[in-house]
Write a protein that holds these residues in place. Structure first.
Motif, PDB file in Angstrom:
ATOM      1  N   VAL A   1      25.209 -18.443 -12.443  1.00  0.00           N
ATOM      2  CA  VAL A   1      25.502 -18.776 -13.833  1.00  0.00           C
ATOM      3  C   VAL A   1      26.922 -18.324 -14.180  1.00  0.00           C
ATOM      4  O   VAL A   1      27.677 -19.056 -14.829  1.00  0.00           O
ATOM      5  CB  VAL A   1      24.461 -18.154 -14.789  1.00  0.00           C
ATOM      6  CG1 VAL A   1      24.846 -18.367 -16.241  1.00  0.00           C
ATOM      7  CG2 VAL A   1      23.083 -18.736 -14.513  1.00  0.00           C
ATOM      8  N   CYS A   2      27.294 -17.138 -13.717  1.00  0.00           N
ATOM      9  CA  CYS A   2      28.665 -16.650 -13.938  1.00  0.00           C
ATOM     10  C   CYS A   2      29.682 -17.565 -13.264  1.00  0.00           C
ATOM     11  O   CYS A   2      30.688 -17.946 -13.864  1.00  0.00           O
ATOM     12  CB  CYS A   2      28.820 -15.230 -13.406  1.00  0.00           C
ATOM     13  SG  CYS A   2      27.758 -14.020 -14.204  1.00  0.00           S
TER      14      CYS A   2
ATOM     15  N   LEU B   1      26.977 -10.169 -14.983  1.00  0.00           N
ATOM     16  CA  LEU B   1      25.996  -9.381 -14.243  1.00  0.00           C
ATOM     17  C   LEU B   1      25.976  -7.935 -14.712  1.00  0.00           C
ATOM     18  O   LEU B   1      24.996  -7.219 -14.494  1.00  0.00           O
ATOM     19  CB  LEU B   1      26.291  -9.431 -12.735  1.00  0.00           C
ATOM     20  CG  LEU B   1      26.212 -10.812 -12.094  1.00  0.00           C
ATOM     21  CD1 LEU B   1      26.615 -10.736 -10.632  1.00  0.00           C
ATOM     22  CD2 LEU B   1      24.830 -11.409 -12.254  1.00  0.00           C
TER      23      LEU B   1
ATOM     24  N   THR C   1      23.043 -11.434 -17.537  1.00  0.00           N
ATOM     25  CA  THR C   1      22.204 -12.293 -16.712  1.00  0.00           C
ATOM     26  C   THR C   1      22.103 -11.657 -15.329  1.00  0.00           C
ATOM     27  O   THR C   1      23.001 -10.921 -14.917  1.00  0.00           O
ATOM     28  CB  THR C   1      22.759 -13.724 -16.588  1.00  0.00           C
ATOM     29  OG1 THR C   1      21.846 -14.513 -15.815  1.00  0.00           O
ATOM     30  CG2 THR C   1      24.121 -13.748 -15.919  1.00  0.00           C
ATOM     31  N   ASP C   2      21.039 -11.935 -14.625  1.00  0.00           N
ATOM     32  CA  ASP C   2      20.932 -11.459 -13.244  1.00  0.00           C
ATOM     33  C   ASP C   2      21.180 -12.603 -12.255  1.00  0.00           C
ATOM     34  O   ASP C   2      20.942 -12.463 -11.070  1.00  0.00           O
ATOM     35  CB  ASP C   2      19.578 -10.802 -12.996  1.00  0.00           C
ATOM     36  CG  ASP C   2      18.407 -11.744 -13.221  1.00  0.00           C
ATOM     37  OD1 ASP C   2      18.626 -12.920 -13.594  1.00  0.00           O
ATOM     38  OD2 ASP C   2      17.257 -11.306 -13.033  1.00  0.00           O
ATOM     39  N   ARG C   3      21.716 -13.714 -12.751  1.00  0.00           N
ATOM     40  CA  ARG C   3      21.962 -14.881 -11.913  1.00  0.00           C
ATOM     41  C   ARG C   3      23.470 -15.084 -11.702  1.00  0.00           C
ATOM     42  O   ARG C   3      24.162 -15.601 -12.569  1.00  0.00           O
ATOM     43  CB  ARG C   3      21.340 -16.115 -12.555  1.00  0.00           C
ATOM     44  CG  ARG C   3      19.821 -15.993 -12.657  1.00  0.00           C
ATOM     45  CD  ARG C   3      19.192 -17.206 -13.261  1.00  0.00           C
ATOM     46  NE  ARG C   3      19.587 -18.401 -12.516  1.00  0.00           N
ATOM     47  CZ  ARG C   3      19.544 -19.619 -13.048  1.00  0.00           C
ATOM     48  NH1 ARG C   3      19.143 -19.802 -14.282  1.00  0.00           N
ATOM     49  NH2 ARG C   3      19.910 -20.663 -12.334  1.00  0.00           N
TER      50      ARG C   3
ATOM     51  N   LYS D   1      23.448  -4.992 -22.968  1.00  0.00           N
ATOM     52  CA  LYS D   1      23.127  -6.371 -22.585  1.00  0.00           C
ATOM     53  C   LYS D   1      23.921  -7.420 -23.361  1.00  0.00           C
ATOM     54  O   LYS D   1      23.814  -8.610 -23.101  1.00  0.00           O
ATOM     55  CB  LYS D   1      21.637  -6.623 -22.747  1.00  0.00           C
ATOM     56  CG  LYS D   1      20.838  -5.779 -21.774  1.00  0.00           C
ATOM     57  CD  LYS D   1      19.390  -6.137 -21.781  1.00  0.00           C
ATOM     58  CE  LYS D   1      18.655  -5.149 -20.917  1.00  0.00           C
ATOM     59  NZ  LYS D   1      17.974  -5.676 -19.832  1.00  0.00           N
TER      60      LYS D   1
ATOM     61  N   PRO E   1      28.363 -15.412 -19.503  1.00  0.00           N
ATOM     62  CA  PRO E   1      27.412 -14.582 -18.753  1.00  0.00           C
ATOM     63  C   PRO E   1      28.104 -13.466 -17.978  1.00  0.00           C
ATOM     64  O   PRO E   1      29.263 -13.588 -17.584  1.00  0.00           O
ATOM     65  CB  PRO E   1      26.773 -15.584 -17.799  1.00  0.00           C
ATOM     66  CG  PRO E   1      27.862 -16.573 -17.535  1.00  0.00           C
ATOM     67  CD  PRO E   1      28.618 -16.695 -18.837  1.00  0.00           C
TER      68      PRO E   1
ATOM     69  N   TYR F   1      29.899 -11.546 -24.221  1.00  0.00           N
ATOM     70  CA  TYR F   1      29.193 -11.573 -22.941  1.00  0.00           C
ATOM     71  C   TYR F   1      27.728 -11.249 -23.173  1.00  0.00           C
ATOM     72  O   TYR F   1      27.397 -10.408 -24.004  1.00  0.00           O
ATOM     73  CB  TYR F   1      29.754 -10.515 -21.985  1.00  0.00           C
ATOM     74  CG  TYR F   1      30.967 -10.936 -21.209  1.00  0.00           C
ATOM     75  CD1 TYR F   1      30.853 -11.746 -20.086  1.00  0.00           C
ATOM     76  CD2 TYR F   1      32.234 -10.493 -21.571  1.00  0.00           C
ATOM     77  CE1 TYR F   1      31.967 -12.114 -19.348  1.00  0.00           C
ATOM     78  CE2 TYR F   1      33.356 -10.853 -20.834  1.00  0.00           C
ATOM     79  CZ  TYR F   1      33.212 -11.658 -19.732  1.00  0.00           C
ATOM     80  OH  TYR F   1      34.323 -12.016 -19.011  1.00  0.00           O
TER      81      TYR F   1
END
Length: 120
Positions: A59-60, A14, A54-56, A38, A12, A51
């Motif tokens: 998770v990264c 950002l 993700t916006d979380r 993306k 993941p 990769y």
């Protein structure tokens, strides 16, 4: 006989462009970008991973991978020069004969570089 030929983790990010740039600059990897930024990939010397956006952030920070290398001290020198060695992951030889260090990408994905000293 059936045989596994390779693994290609999908990690993941950002900001996929920033993650790819990190691997280009720190370790001289070839990278490519798809799907309007993306999704992208990293490749060097036969290893490859991807990769996804993700916006979380968590998770990264919960994700890691291992990369076996021939010259772990040489990769450590590259990571030191790039300033990305994990503060708790400097190079060390483990009791089980594995020499390793860890890096963090810009969004907290952990990558552990290492070498099995009995194989090298």
């Amino acid at each position: 006989m059936t045989k596994i030929l390779a693994t290609r983790p999908v990690l993941p990010s950002l900001d996929v462009k920033v993650s790819l740039k990190f691997w280009e600059e720190a370790f001289g990897c070839k990278t490519w970008l798809y799907e309007d930024g993306k999704f992208g990939g990293v490749q060097r010397d036969g290893f490859e991973f991807y990769y996804f956006f993700t916006d979380r952030k968590e998770v990264c920070e919960w994700t890691s991978c291992r990369i076996d290398v021939e010259d772990v001290d040489g990769f450590h020198a590259m990571a030191k020069a790039a300033g990305c060695v994990h503060p708790n992951g400097d190079i060390d030889t483990k009791p089980w004969g594995y020499r390793e260090f860890a890096v963090l990408d810009p969004f907290g994905v952990l990558a552990t570089f290492g070498a099995d000293l009995e194989r090298n």
